[in-house]
Design a protein around this motif. Structure first.
Motif, PDB file in Angstrom:
ATOM      1  N   ILE A   1       0.823  -1.209   0.000  1.00 17.67           N
ATOM      2  CA  ILE A   1       0.000   0.000   0.000  1.00 17.67           C
ATOM      3  C   ILE A   1       0.854   1.254   0.000  1.00 17.67           C
ATOM      4  O   ILE A   1       0.348   2.373  -0.157  1.00 17.67           O
ATOM      5  CB  ILE A   1      -0.943  -0.025   1.225  1.00 17.67           C
ATOM      6  N   GLN A   2       2.182   1.110   0.170  1.00 15.57           N
ATOM      7  CA  GLN A   2       3.056   2.282   0.191  1.00 15.57           C
ATOM      8  C   GLN A   2       3.060   3.051  -1.117  1.00 15.57           C
ATOM      9  O   GLN A   2       3.436   4.227  -1.150  1.00 15.57           O
ATOM     10  CB  GLN A   2       4.501   1.855   0.532  1.00 15.57           C
ATOM     11  N   THR A   3       2.675   2.406  -2.186  1.00 18.04           N
ATOM     12  CA  THR A   3       2.703   3.068  -3.493  1.00 18.04           C
ATOM     13  C   THR A   3       1.542   4.024  -3.695  1.00 18.04           C
ATOM     14  O   THR A   3       1.520   4.758  -4.684  1.00 18.04           O
ATOM     15  CB  THR A   3       2.681   2.014  -4.619  1.00 18.04           C
ATOM     16  N   TYR A   4       0.574   4.048  -2.772  1.00 15.79           N
ATOM     17  CA  TYR A   4      -0.597   4.907  -2.906  1.00 15.79           C
ATOM     18  C   TYR A   4      -0.592   5.965  -1.809  1.00 15.79           C
ATOM     19  O   TYR A   4      -0.314   5.661  -0.643  1.00 15.79           O
ATOM     20  CB  TYR A   4      -1.891   4.089  -2.806  1.00 15.79           C
ATOM     21  N   PRO A   5      -0.894   7.212  -2.144  1.00 16.11           N
ATOM     22  CA  PRO A   5      -0.968   8.249  -1.106  1.00 16.11           C
ATOM     23  C   PRO A   5      -2.163   8.037  -0.193  1.00 16.11           C
ATOM     24  O   PRO A   5      -3.184   7.484  -0.595  1.00 16.11           O
ATOM     25  CB  PRO A   5      -1.109   9.546  -1.918  1.00 16.11           C
ATOM     26  N   VAL A   6      -2.034   8.516   1.038  1.00 15.94           N
ATOM     27  CA  VAL A   6      -3.099   8.337   2.029  1.00 15.94           C
ATOM     28  C   VAL A   6      -4.361   9.073   1.590  1.00 15.94           C
ATOM     29  O   VAL A   6      -5.479   8.617   1.843  1.00 15.94           O
ATOM     30  CB  VAL A   6      -2.620   8.827   3.413  1.00 15.94           C
ATOM     31  N   LYS A   7      -4.210  10.195   0.894  1.00 14.59           N
ATOM     32  CA  LYS A   7      -5.370  10.977   0.472  1.00 14.59           C
ATOM     33  C   LYS A   7      -6.242  10.222  -0.531  1.00 14.59           C
ATOM     34  O   LYS A   7      -7.420  10.546  -0.693  1.00 14.59           O
ATOM     35  CB  LYS A   7      -4.917  12.303  -0.141  1.00 14.59           C
ATOM     36  N   SER A   8      -5.669   9.244  -1.203  1.00 17.72           N
ATOM     37  CA  SER A   8      -6.446   8.484  -2.190  1.00 17.72           C
ATOM     38  C   SER A   8      -7.330   7.420  -1.545  1.00 17.72           C
ATOM     39  O   SER A   8      -8.173   6.828  -2.220  1.00 17.72           O
ATOM     40  CB  SER A   8      -5.512   7.825  -3.209  1.00 17.72           C
ATOM     41  N   ILE A   9      -7.160   7.155  -0.247  1.00 16.27           N
ATOM     42  CA  ILE A   9      -7.985   6.172   0.457  1.00 16.27           C
ATOM     43  C   ILE A   9      -9.306   6.835   0.836  1.00 16.27           C
ATOM     44  O   ILE A   9      -9.343   7.740   1.669  1.00 16.27           O
ATOM     45  CB  ILE A   9      -7.272   5.639   1.717  1.00 16.27           C
ATOM     46  N   LYS A  10     -10.390   6.409   0.214  1.00 13.46           N
ATOM     47  CA  LYS A  10     -11.698   7.033   0.410  1.00 13.46           C
ATOM     48  C   LYS A  10     -12.571   6.301   1.419  1.00 13.46           C
ATOM     49  O   LYS A  10     -13.456   6.908   2.021  1.00 13.46           O
ATOM     50  CB  LYS A  10     -12.433   7.127  -0.930  1.00 13.46           C
ATOM     51  N   ARG A  11     -12.357   5.017   1.596  1.00 11.95           N
ATOM     52  CA  ARG A  11     -13.159   4.235   2.537  1.00 11.95           C
ATOM     53  C   ARG A  11     -12.274   3.230   3.247  1.00 11.95           C
ATOM     54  O   ARG A  11     -11.356   2.660   2.647  1.00 11.95           O
ATOM     55  CB  ARG A  11     -14.291   3.480   1.818  1.00 11.95           C
ATOM     56  N   VAL A  12     -12.579   2.996   4.515  1.00 14.60           N
ATOM     57  CA  VAL A  12     -11.926   1.948   5.299  1.00 14.60           C
ATOM     58  C   VAL A  12     -13.030   1.138   5.961  1.00 14.60           C
ATOM     59  O   VAL A  12     -13.863   1.686   6.674  1.00 14.60           O
ATOM     60  CB  VAL A  12     -10.975   2.525   6.361  1.00 14.60           C
ATOM     61  N   ARG A  13     -13.034  -0.143   5.699  1.00 16.81           N
ATOM     62  CA  ARG A  13     -14.096  -0.996   6.229  1.00 16.81           C
ATOM     63  C   ARG A  13     -13.500  -2.137   7.042  1.00 16.81           C
ATOM     64  O   ARG A  13     -12.552  -2.797   6.594  1.00 16.81           O
ATOM     65  CB  ARG A  13     -14.932  -1.570   5.079  1.00 16.81           C
ATOM     66  N   LEU A  14     -14.045  -2.370   8.223  1.00 21.81           N
ATOM     67  CA  LEU A  14     -13.695  -3.517   9.049  1.00 21.81           C
ATOM     68  C   LEU A  14     -14.777  -4.576   8.867  1.00 21.81           C
ATOM     69  O   LEU A  14     -15.960  -4.299   9.078  1.00 21.81           O
ATOM     70  CB  LEU A  14     -13.588  -3.110  10.516  1.00 21.81           C
ATOM     71  N   VAL A  15     -14.357  -5.777   8.478  1.00 20.92           N
ATOM     72  CA  VAL A  15     -15.294  -6.844   8.150  1.00 20.92           C
ATOM     73  C   VAL A  15     -15.005  -8.055   9.033  1.00 20.92           C
ATOM     74  O   VAL A  15     -13.840  -8.449   9.194  1.00 20.92           O
ATOM     75  CB  VAL A  15     -15.197  -7.249   6.668  1.00 20.92           C
TER      76      VAL A  15
END
Length: 394
Positions: A145-159
């Protein structure tokens, strides 16, 4: 939209906090459904009204206030999704039941937007900053996941799944198209004897994942009822039973994904049957076999990979495709047990291959008539030892 899924590793109190957050999400959704049911007669309740209602719930209940505000909004959005689907079914005069929103009893996920969480600089840990007490947990997975900026993460889901807890990160990136290795045209006839038969005469074997482990699943189910209610042994037996079904589900998903990718990568036109699977499973003699073969899942992956490889996919009406001769067009009546197509014109083919050729011919007619169906899909990724996760963010 790319979705990366990681296994969550934490302590017992953290798992309990995740369960509490999931129950709170279910509570908010059910309260929103009740609010809509009570208020729809007096005034029309829309999406904005439900979002405002989540704020009122935060003021009324302390355990709701402990959950992140955006996670509360997602819970009401889930309620509105069910309500909006019901309205659309009524407006389109869908036959049968319209899908009236129901109260949820088995919610297994809680979803955050852009707040309520923070990634560790190494991006191998994630901390949930609301008052539920989840805290920092480890992320176990292969994907970088280091290749993606944090700002590009739009949703975080715990399943919550049968084999543990997972964290899904929805990343807003452009999915790159891939190059096809072939430009052929193929028609697919799905069935129970074979997973599918194509117009080239190839038969893909039906894996029958459920049938192979059905005996073990039934044994695990019987063990549940031999344990006393409320005891830990019964909980363990239920978990063992759920894991067996989860494994079958993952096998079906990976199998359908692999075949759909191969078909779309090698062909410029893919034709398949537009089957009413929901109506077909009402036949109790074939319902288990139809669910086991997972036609709808295969079609979903076909549409996804069609967008990725620039393949045209066409869903055609399957009516009379098995009875019609693919050579001369004559109707040759045959029972379902008759597996060979023989026509007076001299055409002799396996029944499913004949149907696949007819499906391809119908798709070509639709394409030439400017009635194309180009599919679109969503970005996905697989994990080490886990099935592919699909996420649609609208």
């Amino acid at each position: 939209m790319l979705v990366l899924e990681y296994k969550v590793k934490g302590k017992k109190y953290q798992y309990q906090a995740i369960d509490e957050a999931i129950r709170t999400t279910q509570f908010i959704r059910n309260k929103a459904i009740r609010y809509w049911m009570d208020g729809s007669r007096e005034s029309k309740i829309n999406k904005i009204a439900l979002n405002n209602y989540s704020t009122a719930l935060r003021k009324e209940f302390k355990f709701v206030e402990e959950l992140n505000s955006m996670a509360c909004q997602v819970a009401t959005e889930r309620a509105w999704s069910a309500i909006d689907r019901f309205y659309k079914n009524c407006k389109s005069k869908k036959a049968g039941k319209k899908g009236f929103p129901r109260f949820q009893k088995d919610n297994r996920s809680v979803e955050y937007k852009t707040s309520g969480w923070s990634l560790h600089p190494t991006k191998r840990r994630i901390t949930f900053t609301d008052k539920k007490g989840i805290g920092e947990v480890k992320l176990l997975g292969k994907w970088d996941i280091q290749t993606y900026p944090v700002k590009s993460i739009k949703r975080v889901r715990l399943v919550k799944k049968a084999d543990g807890y997972y964290c899904q990160l929805a990343i807003d990136v452009e999915v790159k198209a891939e190059t096809r290795i072939g430009h052929g045209e193929v028609g697919l006839d799905v069935g129970l004897e074979f997973f599918y038969s194509d117009s080239n005469g190839h038969h893909q074997e039906n894996p029958r994942f459920l049938r192979k482990v059905e005996k073990a699943i039934k044994h695990a189910q019987r063990q549940i009822y031999k344990k006393e209610k409320g005891k830990n042994q019964r909980r363990i037996a239920r978990l063992r039973y759920a894991k067996k079904h989860l494994r079958v589900s993952r096998q079906r998903n990976e199998h359908a994904k692999r075949l759909a990718r191969c078909v779309c990568k090698a062909n410029a036109l893919v034709a398949y049957e537009n089957l009413n699977v929901k109506g077909m499973v009402r036949n109790h003699c074939l319902a288990k076999s139809i669910n086991d073969v997972a036609w709808t899942l295969f079609r979903r992956w076909l549409e996804y990979f069609a967008a990725k490889f620039g393949t045209t996919v066409v869903a055609v009406n399957p009516r009379m495709t098995s009875q019609k001769c693919s050579d001369c067009g004559a109707i040759v009546k045959k029972f379902l047990s008759t597996r060979t197509h023989e026509c007076s014109c001299g055409c002799k083919l396996q029944r499913d291959v004949n149907a696949a050729i007819n499906i391809l011919n119908l798709a070509r007619q639709a394409r030439d008539g400017q009635s194309r169906s180009n599919a679109t899909g969503v970005g996905t990724s697989t994990l080490l030892g886990a099935s592919l996760v699909e996420q649609v963010v609208t």
